[in-house]
Enzyme design. Structure first.
Site, PDB file in Angstrom:
ATOM      1  N   CYS A  29      -0.676   3.675  -6.515  1.00 45.11           N
ATOM      2  CA  CYS A  29      -1.631   3.064  -5.592  1.00 45.11           C
ATOM      3  C   CYS A  29      -1.831   1.641  -6.067  1.00 45.11           C
ATOM      4  CB  CYS A  29      -2.960   3.822  -5.589  1.00 45.11           C
ATOM      5  SG  CYS A  29      -4.251   3.022  -4.592  1.00 45.11           S
ATOM      6  N   CYS A  66       0.871  -1.182   0.000  1.00 44.88           N
ATOM      7  CA  CYS A  66       0.000   0.000   0.000  1.00 44.88           C
ATOM      8  C   CYS A  66       0.903   1.224   0.000  1.00 44.88           C
ATOM      9  CB  CYS A  66      -0.891  -0.013   1.235  1.00 44.88           C
ATOM     10  SG  CYS A  66      -1.866   1.500   1.479  1.00 44.88           S
TER      11      CYS A  66
END
Length: 274
Positions: free
Chosen positions: A187, A76
């Protein structure tokens, strides 16, 4: 258990980090994976980075002491921005983040050094990618765009269609006008949208998937410290865990299973925050 036989732990705010798992499956098919998606607190992007760091630390504690993993991948970008340095100093096992290797790749392949990053608000506002790129090339021409709606669309299992295309056109127009030549998908949710993003940006723009660069870094590092699984005769075992199963859409399960190349994609719920 011998350390090399332990699983590799991955964590993310939801199901986006499975794009990182996919790259590890391909590059290290013999390795067991334990994936933890914190769907209870999704999305991380708009949250205060100190709060995100608390979540990340708790998940890593769980992966190390409950699941006995040999290494942790923070799959992440927002969580990497918030917590990587802190948790690398706190825990003794190898912990990997998403940003450095992708920044290096962007500088290496960009012909005109006009580099763009798209990510969550947290990642873009942290300047983590921008600062990492500038360490490799202080003269790089940088552009960044927060694309929070992409996270919602992917979590809902929407990888294409009119709504996704309209959203992407709006986000990417400034980058097209700036004539960037490389685009970092900052992302872990965004690689699900790669075909559409590539089509919109055109053939002159190279998309960089940090998930692939991360998998290469994990393989290289675990090879050097002799933590790769030595016995590769058996099938790898993968476990997928989330903090709130009710927040995974049926549509994602259908599309995500195909994207990941898995016959079955099942999640177990373990809320470690209650």
């Amino acid at each position: 258990m011998e350390d090399s036989k332990r699983a590799i732990g991955l964590l993310d705010s939801g199901v986006g980090g499975l794009t990182v798992a996919r790259e590890i499956f391909k590059l290290l098919p013999e390795e067991d994976i334990i994936y933890y998606g914190d769907t209870l607190h999704l999305p991380y992007g708009p949250k205060d980075l100190d709060l995100v760091r608390e979540y990340v630390e708790k998940i890593i504690n769980y992966l190390i002491y409950k699941k006995k993993v040999k290494a942790v991948v923070i799959a992440c970008n927002t969580a990497t921005s918030a917590a990587l340095d802190y948790v690398q100093n706190k825990f003794e096992i190898p912990i990997f983040g998403m940003i450095k290797s992708a920044a290096a790749k962007a500088v290496k392949i960009s012909n005109r050094q006009k580099i763009a990053v798209i990510g969550t608000e947290g990642t873009v506002n942290s300047l983590a990618y921008q600062n990492a790129i500038l360490k490799f090339n202080s003269r790089a021409d940088l552009y960044a765009e927060a694309c929070p709606k992409f996270v919602e669309l992917v979590e809902e299992g929407k990888f294409d269609g009119a709504e996704v295309e309209r959203t992407a056109q709006n986000y990417l127009l400034p980058l097209k006008e700036a004539k960037v030549d490389s685009l970092i998908l900052g992302c872990t949710h965004f690689p699900y949208l790669s075909p559409l993003l590539a089509e919109i940006m055109g053939d002159d723009v190279t998309l960089i998937n940090p998930a692939h660069e991360m998998a290469v870094e994990v393989k290289d590092t675990l090879t050097k410290i002799e933590l790769l699984k030595k016995d590769i005769t058996g099938n790898a075992e993968h476990k997928f865990i989330v903090s709130d199963k009710s927040r995974i859409s049926r549509r994602f399960l259908e599309h995500g299973r195909r994207f990941l190349g898995l016959e079955v994609l099942n999640f177990k719920e373990e809320n470690i925050f209650s």
